[in-house]
Design an enzyme around this catalytic site. Sequence first.
Site: not given
Length: 319
Positions: A129, A171
């Site tokens: 990410d 996440r």
Amino acid sequence: MKKIAVLTSGGDAPGMNASVRAIVRKSIYHELQIYGIMRGFQGLINGEIKAMRLGSVADTIHRGGTILLTARSPEFLTAEGQAKGIAFLQQEELEGLIIIGGDGSFRGAGVLEAAGIKTVGIPATIDNDIPFTDNCIGFDTALNTVTDAINRVRDTATSHERVYVIEVMGRDSGHIALLAGLAGGAESIIVPEVPFDLAEVCSRLTRGVERGKLHSIILVAEGAGSAIQIAKDIEELTRMEVRVTILGHLQRGGTPTAYDRILASRLGARAVDLLMEGTSGVMVGYYQAGIQVIPYGDVFANEKSFSWEDYKLAGILAI
Ligand code: F6P
């Protein structure tokens, strides 16, 4: 520059060791003294340091996890903890620090940089990410692990003619779910980046059964919802038999792929070069077919783009 250190921080990622190895060996090649800080930022606070030699990283390139250990350090989020860490680096006369980790680790690096300590960040997280790098170290390995798990679940799903909901990590991001779903031929992929439509997921399942599919796989990113709840909802709406598999931390372990080892070696070696050149406050990433150097400010101000093309493609291929 004569004396530098390296630490790994946040969730471990396969390939971290290959990066530490590259940093240690490249530093020694350039006659720098290289130290390892144990347990990430917590080790800075506690003064846990060890001299690294050529042999310290022997037999580590193929190992998952991190030989420097890692931690999530709530103490380093406090001004007091940060002051302790900074004082330790100054006391040890460390002139540069390479930080291998994810976005939380880079924020820690930013704090040190603002205090005058030269740092370079290397992106390593299975979540993938972080912007300005195609892959973070560890993502490719996790992707292969999840794809392999899908293959295995598919065998039993077909044999019993069941629906499986598989929950993966990530996440707040859906990169693992998206690409593992594409690689594994999932019927539906549920990610935080796209609003979730249960009716559409169920009608895909029903259409699949009507055309003779023996099983269906639905991939859910942990940030998009609970696989257990989604499975219950599907069962209620479709009356199909649904099972759940939560892959959990097995996604973080295992021997790193060749891709991750190569990426980790390249980025680690370049990070040493950058410190020697006097460049700091940057992340070293790999995108647009080359190694790129990006200021932390740009990394923090941007988000990793979600591949809508791949999302659409996965949907089309699973009709
Ligand atoms: O950031 C990596 C990651 O594995 C996430 O995918 C996950 O949400 C989180 O770490 C789990 O953290 P921990 O191992 O501290 O429970």
